[in-house]
Design an enzyme around this catalytic site. Structure first.
Site, PDB file in Angstrom:
ATOM      1  N   ASP A 178      52.224  53.323 -11.687  1.00 23.78           N
ATOM      2  CA  ASP A 178      51.093  52.573 -12.249  1.00 23.78           C
ATOM      3  C   ASP A 178      51.245  52.525 -13.765  1.00 23.78           C
ATOM      4  OD1 ASP A 178      49.600  54.847 -13.536  1.00 23.78           O
ATOM      5  OD2 ASP A 178      49.484  55.554 -11.462  1.00 23.78           O
ATOM      6  N   GLU A 189      87.163  54.324  -5.335  1.00 24.85           N
ATOM      7  CA  GLU A 189      85.703  54.122  -5.379  1.00 24.85           C
ATOM      8  C   GLU A 189      85.145  54.501  -6.754  1.00 24.85           C
ATOM      9  OE1 GLU A 189      84.250  54.862  -0.786  1.00 24.85           O
ATOM     10  OE2 GLU A 189      85.012  56.582  -1.924  1.00 24.85           O
TER      11      GLU A 189
END
Ligand code: GLA
Length: 729
Positions: free
Chosen positions: A538, A613
């Site tokens: 929020d 990777e």
């Protein structure tokens, strides 16, 4: 000055660049709401209000025999209590004599340069360059002597108006506030409107829902003690026809982290009232003579240009006027790796250093040691509250561990869950009375932990001292501040029985004090908020933390919806997003494209990645940095809606000068032998020429926005594309 008082009409008008908001000290000094919408010059919009004798809608006593003035049908700035308005009230107060009534009349107003501040709650602020002004209107009940001050902050350039409220007991007996809404906004006709909200659940926060207004009270709120996974303190009221690009949209964003409520009531005459503020559940706040109570701020915006324009207003404003941390504007955020999904609580200092070494090859700047480093914490049944290093795990000590990470030329971050306590902890054994438990009853269990009574000063002081000691002991660059349960057993041993209705709110006030004393005193530390993912995402939290963890759900395909919903009000720069092992069939490159719609980082055991990777990750980290100024500072466009059927999800960031753009696409579904699909860009200059991913051939903005970019359909499932557009002419 953006606030004008018209002497003759007794109207107060607030002007921003593109909007106007008007109220009037009207009949019998009632404060009427007249208008909020596109800019107008009219000094008095009260001709809009027609007055009729409405059956069963009472009239204030002072209007004598005039039966046409009823508060039940008048648009008001702050709806009253027991005055013949049977719609949703903005206040419910029990006066010193036991009566339930508030008859507030406009008593005074004040226009002041600069934005008001709240003493007890976070609020947005004005910067030097802002043209911000404040209007204060006082409503006074002459019988109870309860005074309500309505506060308006007007940010002219930003197109933002804020509202907050203060209640002062000017009488000589205590009063009890049972409900206090920070915002009340009446529309003369709301039957054509929709309400958009961001409901969700753990792992699936801020999904998007839209409903037509019908004749009842639509409520959006939380009673979980926090703003919650289940709802977000943000709603939009919009035209039924509104889309991303067209239509009137009003946004309401509440700066509060506890229980909240938004009520949208379509009344018998198709008038619409929206109120928003602290949830009245189990709320009863005593105000002794002279006491003042502050309600949290609502940040409002309006546009006629649809949801995207509304999001842009919020993104721009929240990126500049919400959080003072240097990491919002001045210092670039690091690429981090977090230990949680890499090792959960099963790590030691050696393991962390190994992860950091591998992560360094991936272009990572910061190692975050998540849950499990403190007290006795090998699983989630114990240890919370004991904020000292577990030297069985971190055998070299925190100081030395941080040094080892720093020696790798990396920064170090740490996890806390300050508001919680485990029953199996030294803290609970020493201070069981600090936990929230109702006397004589067993507490509700949730992740086997209890909430500390944050309303207590001793609890606040304990946390401030312990956490600051850790932060000051080692070279800590980042803190993740978590909370992992909803509040139940609302009780404070420090308050008398008759004041237990204050606990929910006092918890939040206590939390803000602790955050002030820890976060604001450490301006060089980057703080990230978290609540079992995005359960307390929020604007009040974002006034402390530049970024907030969107969700514990790292599945990149689910994340498409999570990012989409969150983006309605919160900017990309606030959205914590990581690449993890979740989503086994999704290529690493796609995970990275999704995480670039956020703060970007990793949450996996880097030691398990192959060299190849790791190289891919390094490339992705570099790309994140390359595009940082576009994704963190540019305008964001939702190009598709992942909640609707479709084969791909696309979004786009465009720099403010429209010279660069990053358009991202994830192919979520490939129908066999299906039609060719195109993604149409937005926000470009139609007659400017753009290169796409460095190609020598350029395309016009108009072509990219109208004809679009063909998406190659002969690709593996869950492939992603990034189109980097650069203006070349
Ligand atoms: C919450 C957070 C996670 C992790 C765990 C640790 O669930 O959202 O990211 O920090 O807590 O317990």
């Amino acid at each position: 000055m953006a606030i004008l008082f018209n002497e003759k009409a007794k109207t107060l008008t607030l002007h921003t660049k593109n909007t106007s908001y008007q109220m009037k000290i009207g009949n019998l000094n009632y404060l009427l709401h007249l208008y909020y919408g596109p800019s107008i010059k009219d000094p008095d919009m009260s001709y809009q209000i027609m007055q009729y004798d409405r059956g069963f809608s009472g009239n204030p006593y002072e209007s004598r025999n005039a039966r046409t003035f009823s508060l039940d049908a008048q648009p008001q700035e702050f709806s009253t209590q027991q005055q013949g308005d049977f719609r949703t009230a903005s206040i419910e107060v029990v006066n010193g004599d036991g009566s339930y009534s508030f008859h507030g009349k406009a008593a005074d107003y004040r226009i002041v340069r600069g934005k008001y501040k709240l003493d007890t709650l976070p609020s947005v602020f004005d910067r030097d360059k802002d043209t911000a002004d404040t209007l204060e209107v006082t409503l006074l009940d002459p019988v109870s002597h309860v005074q309500v001050t309505l506060l308006y902050g007007v940010f002219e350039e930003a197109d933002i108006i804020t509202r907050a409220v203060k209640v002062t007991n000017q009488g000589d007996r205590p009063i009890h506030l049972k409900k206090i809404m920070s915002l009340c906004l009446d529309f003369l006709n709301g039957a054509h409107m929709d309400l958009v909200s961001l409901p969700g659940r753990y792992g699936q926060e801020r999904q998007v829902e839209r409903q037509h207004m019908t004749h009842h009270i639509h409520t959006i709120g939380s009673v979980r003690g926090s703003s919650s996974h289940q709802q977000n303190p943000f709603v939009i009221l919009c035209d039924r026809e509104a889309t991303e690009d067209y239509g009137s949209c009003y946004g309401f964003s509440l700066m509060y982290s506890g229980n909240f409520l938004a009520e949208a009531e379509l009344d018998q005459y198709d008038q619409l009232r929206l109120v928003m503020g602290i949830h009245p559940k189990q709320f009863s706040y005593e105000l002794r003579p002279g006491d003042t109570f502050e309600g949290p701020e609502v940040v409002m915006a309006f546009t006629t240009h649809g949801f995207t324009a509304l999001s842009h207003i919020y993104h721009d404003f929240y990126r500049s006027n919400l959080c003072r941390s240097k990491f919002v504007q001045d210092v670039e955020r690091p690429v981090l790796i977090n230990s949680w999904e890499a090792a959960f609580m099963n790590f030691d200092d050696v393991k962390l250093v190994e992860i950091a070494k591998a992560a360094r090859n991936m272009g990572v700047d910061l190692l975050v040691m998540d849950d499990g480093w403190f007290g006795k914490r090998d699983d989630d049944n114990s240890g919370l509250g004991d904020w000292y290093v577990n030297e069985n795990k971190i055998r070299c000590g925190l100081h030395r561990l941080v040094e080892q990470i720093n020696d790798l030329d990396m920064k170090f971050g740490i996890w806390f869950e300050p508001e919680m306590v485990s029953e199996d902890s030294d803290l609970y054994r020493a201070h069981p009375e600090w936990a929230m438990e109702i006397p004589g009853r067993h507490g509700v269990r949730s992740r086997n932990q209890l909430a500390l009574d944050m309303s207590r000063k001793e609890v606040q002081d304990y946390l401030i001292e312990k956490i600051n000691a850790i932060l000051d002991d080692a070279n800590i660059y980042y803190v993740k501040w978590d909370i992992n349960r909803s509040l139940a057993d609302i009780w404070s041993n420090a308050l008398p029985p008759e004041r237990q209705g204050e606990v929910y709110h006092r918890y939040i006030l206590g939390l803000y004090r602790v955050m002030d004393e820890i976060i604001l005193t450490h301006p060089d530390i980057l703080f990230e908020g978290c609540s079992g993912g995005g359960g307390r995402f929020d604007p009040a939290m974002l006034s402390y933390y530049p970024q907030y963890w969107v969700s514990d759900n790292n599945n990149p395909i689910d994340r498409l919806k999570l990012h989409y919903g969150t983006s309605f009000v919160y900017p990309t720069s606030a959205m914590g997003a990581h690449i993890s092992d979740s989503g086994r069939f999704v290529p690493l490159e796609t995970k990275a494209v999704v995480a670039m719609c956020g703060t970007f980082g990793y949450e996996l055991d880097a030691t398990h990645l192959s060299r190849k990777e790791q190289k891919i990750c390094k490339k992705q980290s570099d790309l994140f940095r390359k595009y940082y100024h576009i994704t963190f500072r540019g305008d964001f466009y939702r190009l598709t809606n992942p909640f609707e059927p479709g084969n791909m999800t696309a979004w786009q960031h465009v720099t403010k000068d429209k010279k660069e753009s990053l358009l991202s696409v994830v192919v979520t579904n490939l129908t066999c032998n299906g039609p060719q699909e195109y993604v149409r860009a937005k926000g470009l200059i139609p007659d400017a020429m753009y290169s796409v991913n460095g190609s020598k051939e350029t395309r016009s903005g108009a072509a990219l926005m109208n004809a679009g970019i063909p998406i190659n359909r002969e690709v593996p499932e869950y492939s992603a594309f990034q189109f980097y557009l650069v203006r070349e002419d």
